[in-house]
Design a protein around this motif. Structure first.
Motif, PDB file in Angstrom:
ATOM      1  N   ALA A  16      33.134  73.033-102.954  1.00  0.00           N
ATOM      2  CA  ALA A  16      32.150  74.075-103.261  1.00  0.00           C
ATOM      3  C   ALA A  16      30.758  73.657-102.800  1.00  0.00           C
ATOM      4  O   ALA A  16      30.004  74.463-102.227  1.00  0.00           O
ATOM      5  N   ILE A  17      30.416  72.377-103.016  1.00  0.00           N
ATOM      6  CA  ILE A  17      29.107  71.879-102.585  1.00  0.00           C
ATOM      7  C   ILE A  17      28.979  71.944-101.064  1.00  0.00           C
ATOM      8  O   ILE A  17      27.935  72.346-100.522  1.00  0.00           O
ATOM      9  N   LEU A  18      30.046  71.565-100.348  1.00  0.00           N
ATOM     10  CA  LEU A  18      30.015  71.614 -98.882  1.00  0.00           C
ATOM     11  C   LEU A  18      29.865  73.050 -98.383  1.00  0.00           C
ATOM     12  O   LEU A  18      29.097  73.317 -97.445  1.00  0.00           O
ATOM     13  N   ILE A  19      30.581  73.984 -99.005  1.00  0.00           N
ATOM     14  CA  ILE A  19      30.505  75.382 -98.575  1.00  0.00           C
ATOM     15  C   ILE A  19      29.100  75.930 -98.795  1.00  0.00           C
ATOM     16  O   ILE A  19      28.506  76.564 -97.914  1.00  0.00           O
ATOM     17  N   VAL A  20      28.558  75.691 -99.986  1.00  0.00           N
ATOM     18  CA  VAL A  20      27.217  76.199-100.288  1.00  0.00           C
ATOM     19  C   VAL A  20      26.173  75.540 -99.396  1.00  0.00           C
ATOM     20  O   VAL A  20      25.286  76.215 -98.851  1.00  0.00           O
ATOM     21  N   SER A  21      26.283  74.214 -99.207  1.00  0.00           N
ATOM     22  CA  SER A  21      25.323  73.508 -98.358  1.00  0.00           C
ATOM     23  C   SER A  21      25.389  74.022 -96.926  1.00  0.00           C
ATOM     24  O   SER A  21      24.348  74.231 -96.271  1.00  0.00           O
ATOM     25  N   GLY A  22      26.610  74.223 -96.410  1.00  0.00           N
ATOM     26  CA  GLY A  22      26.759  74.746 -95.054  1.00  0.00           C
ATOM     27  C   GLY A  22      26.181  76.135 -94.907  1.00  0.00           C
ATOM     28  O   GLY A  22      25.518  76.455 -93.909  1.00  0.00           O
ATOM     29  N   THR A  23      26.401  76.974 -95.916  1.00  0.00           N
ATOM     30  CA  THR A  23      25.868  78.336 -95.865  1.00  0.00           C
ATOM     31  C   THR A  23      24.353  78.331 -95.912  1.00  0.00           C
ATOM     32  O   THR A  23      23.690  79.070 -95.172  1.00  0.00           O
ATOM     33  N   VAL A  24      23.777  77.501 -96.790  1.00  0.00           N
ATOM     34  CA  VAL A  24      22.321  77.418 -96.889  1.00  0.00           C
ATOM     35  C   VAL A  24      21.724  76.924 -95.565  1.00  0.00           C
ATOM     36  O   VAL A  24      20.725  77.461 -95.075  1.00  0.00           O
ATOM     37  N   TRP A  25      22.358  75.897 -94.994  1.00  0.00           N
ATOM     38  CA  TRP A  25      21.842  75.364 -93.722  1.00  0.00           C
ATOM     39  C   TRP A  25      21.917  76.413 -92.618  1.00  0.00           C
ATOM     40  O   TRP A  25      20.964  76.622 -91.855  1.00  0.00           O
ATOM     41  N   TYR A  26      23.053  77.135 -92.523  1.00  0.00           N
ATOM     42  CA  TYR A  26      23.199  78.134 -91.469  1.00  0.00           C
ATOM     43  C   TYR A  26      22.237  79.301 -91.680  1.00  0.00           C
ATOM     44  O   TYR A  26      21.676  79.839 -90.725  1.00  0.00           O
ATOM     45  N   SER A  27      22.020  79.691 -92.943  1.00  0.00           N
ATOM     46  CA  SER A  27      21.078  80.766 -93.231  1.00  0.00           C
ATOM     47  C   SER A  27      19.661  80.348 -92.853  1.00  0.00           C
ATOM     48  O   SER A  27      18.891  81.148 -92.306  1.00  0.00           O
ATOM     49  N   SER A  28      19.309  79.090 -93.130  1.00  0.00           N
ATOM     50  CA  SER A  28      17.991  78.585 -92.730  1.00  0.00           C
ATOM     51  C   SER A  28      17.857  78.569 -91.212  1.00  0.00           C
ATOM     52  O   SER A  28      16.796  78.902 -90.657  1.00  0.00           O
ATOM     53  N   TYR A  29      18.935  78.202 -90.549  1.00  0.00           N
ATOM     54  CA  TYR A  29      18.929  78.191 -89.072  1.00  0.00           C
ATOM     55  C   TYR A  29      18.720  79.603 -88.528  1.00  0.00           C
ATOM     56  O   TYR A  29      17.912  79.828 -87.615  1.00  0.00           O
TER      57      TYR A  29
END
Length: 395
Positions: A16-29
Motif C-alpha cells: 500500500a505504501i509503494l502504491i501510494v508513494s508511486g501515485t504521489v510521485w507520478y502526480s507530482s511529475y
C-alpha cells in the motif's frame, strides 16, 4: 524472527505504501509537466497578441492569431505595466469581476476592482508571470501574471484526494477486522463459559444429592453445613458461567445490599490484617443489574485488591448516585499499577501474579460494559499507594 516480522499484514502495508508513494510521485511529475506546458502557453499567448497588434502582419498567419489568442488555453491571465498597473485580463470569472467594481466607480478603473486586485496578488505571490519587452522600445515592458488552470489544480490535488480515499479504506478495513475479531473473541468466551458450566453441572448435581444424604445420616455433624455451603458455591459458579454469552435478565436491585453481601463473604476469607469499609450516603441505591454476574464482578475486584495488598491493608468501597448514574469505587492500599500496565489490566491473559490466568478483570469488564451497558475503568493508581477501580451503572 524474520518470518514473524514479514507476515501478510506487513507485506500488505508495504504494498500500500509503494502504491501510494508511486501515485504521489507520478502526480507530482504530471503537475510539473503541466506547469511547464502552461508557462509555454502563456508565452505563446503573449507572442500571438504581439503579432496581432503589429499592423505589418496582414498575411494568412495573422488571420489565425485571434483564434489562437482566445481558444488556445483557458489559463487566467492579467496583463499589467512594468509598475503592475492592470491593463487587461482573460479567462477570469466575469460575474466575480462585475461584483468587484465599486458602486461609485463610473470609469470602472481595473486597478480599483477588488476581485482583480486580489487575483493579481494571488498570481504575484505564486511567482507565475511572463515579461514582454517591446523590441522597439526597451523601456516599455509588460507583465503577464497567470494562474493555475483547472486541469493543473485537479492534478495537484489528486494525491490528496487519493490519500483520503486510501485512508478511509484502511480505516473501514481496520474497523471491520476489529469487529470480526471481537465477534470471534466473544464466541470463544461464550463457548468456553458454557462448556465450563456444562462440565460443572453433572458433578455439582451429584454433590447436591450426596449433601442431602449426609443431612439425613449425619445431620448433627458440624461439617455438613460447611459442605453444603461449598456445594452451593459451586452451583453459583456454574450458574455464572452459564450466563456468559447469553443476554442476562436485569432486575432492579439495591446495589448497596449486593455490595455488602460480597464484602462480608470476602472479608471472612481475608484474614485479620485486612480491614473493609463500605461508604454510602444512602442505604437504598437502586440500579438494574444481573445479581449473580454483578456479584461476580465485585468479588473479582475485592479479590484483586486482596492480592495487591499481600495480606494486609484496607479496602474501601464507596457507593454514590446521581439522577442518572450509580458509581462504585473499589479502593485498596496495595502495590498499585504502573503506568505502562494500566492499559493492559483488562486484556485477557495479562497478570502480574505468579498464579492465575489473567481473566478476572477481563471478564468483569465484559460483564459491566456489554451486559450492563455501563463501564469499568481504572480511576486512579499509584505505585506503592494503591488503586481505585470505578464501576458506573446507568440507573
Amino acid at each position: 524472527m524474520f518470518q514473524q516480522v514479514l507476515n501478510w499484514r506487513t507485506l500488505l502495508a508495504l504494498l500500500a505504501i509503494l502504491i501510494v508513494s508511486g501515485t504521489v510521485w507520478y502526480s507530482s511529475y504530471l503537475a510539473k509537466k503541466i506547469k511547464e506546458d502552461e508557462r509555454q502557453k502563456v508565452e505563446l499567448w503573449v507572442e500571438a497578441g504581439t503579432y496581432l497588434l503589429n499592423p505589418a502582419n496582414t498575411d494568412m498567419e495573422a488571420m489565425r492569431v485571434p483564434s489562437l489568442v482566445t481558444t488556445h488555453n483557458k489559463i487566467p491571465i492579467i496583463e499589467t505595466t512594468e509598475k503592475d498597473s492592470i491593463m487587461q485580463w482573460v479567462h477570469l470569472d466575469s460575474a466575480k469581476v462585475e461584483e468587484g467594481w465599486r458602486s461609485d466607480d463610473k470609469v470602472k478603473d481595473p486597478n480599483k476592482n477588488s476581485f482583480l486586485l486580489d487575483k493579481l496578488d494571488e498570481f504575484r505571490s505564486a511567482k507565475l508571470r511572463v515579461e514582454w519587452t517591446d523590441p522597439k522600445d526597451s523601456t516599455k515592458r509588460n507583465r503577464y501574471y497567470y494562474g493555475e488552470s483547472q486541469l493543473f489544480k485537479e492534478v495537484r490535488y489528486y494525491p490528496l484526494v487519493q490519500l483520503f480515499i486510501v485512508g478511509l479504506f484502511i480505516f473501514i478495513t481496520i474497523q471491520a477486522i476489529r469487529t470480526s475479531y471481537r465477534s470471534t473473541q466473544n464466541g470463544v468466551w461464550a463457548g468456553m463459559a458454557k462448556e465450563t458450566a456444562h462440565q460443572l453441572g453433572t458433578p455439582v448435581s451429584s454433590l447436591e444429592g450426596w449433601v442431602e444424604i449426609l443431612k439425613e445420616t449425619h445431620g448433627d455433624e458440624d461439617f455438613v453445613p460447611e459442605i453444603e455451603k461449598d456445594v452451593n458455591r459451586l452451583r453459583l459458579v456454574s450458574d455464572r458461567f452459564g450466563k456468559i454469552g447469553s443476554t442476562p435478565q436485569l432486575d432492579e436491585k439495591n446495589v448497596v445490599g449486593q455490595v455488602r453481601g460480597m464484602v462480608d463473604y470476602v472479608q471472612k476469607r481475608a484474614g485479620g490484617k485486612v480491614s473493609f469499609a463500605v461508604q454510602t450516603k444512602d442505604e437504598d441505591v437502586r440500579a438494574k443489574i444481573s445479581a449473580p454476574l454483578f456479584d461476580w464482578v465485585i468479588e473479582n475486584l475485592l479479590k484483586n485488591a486482596l492480592d495487591a495488598m499481600e495480606g494486609k491493608g484496607k479496602i474501601t468501597v464507596a457507593i454514590n448516585q446521581s439522577p442518572t448514574d450509580v458509581t462504585i469505587d473499589v479502593t485498596d492500599t496495595g502495590k498499585g499499577i504502573s503506568r505502562q500496565n494500566i492499559g493492559k489490566v483488562f486484556k485477557p491473559g495479562f497478570t502480574t501474579k505468579k498464579r492465575g490466568w489473567g481473566l478476572g478483570l477481563s471478564l468483569s469488564k465484559r460483564i459491566i460494559d456489554q451486559y450492563h451497558k455501563g463501564s469499568l475503568t481504572v480511576k486512579h493508581s499509584e505505585v506503592g499507594k494503591g488503586t481505585t477501580f470505578r464501576i458506573v451503572l446507568k440507573k
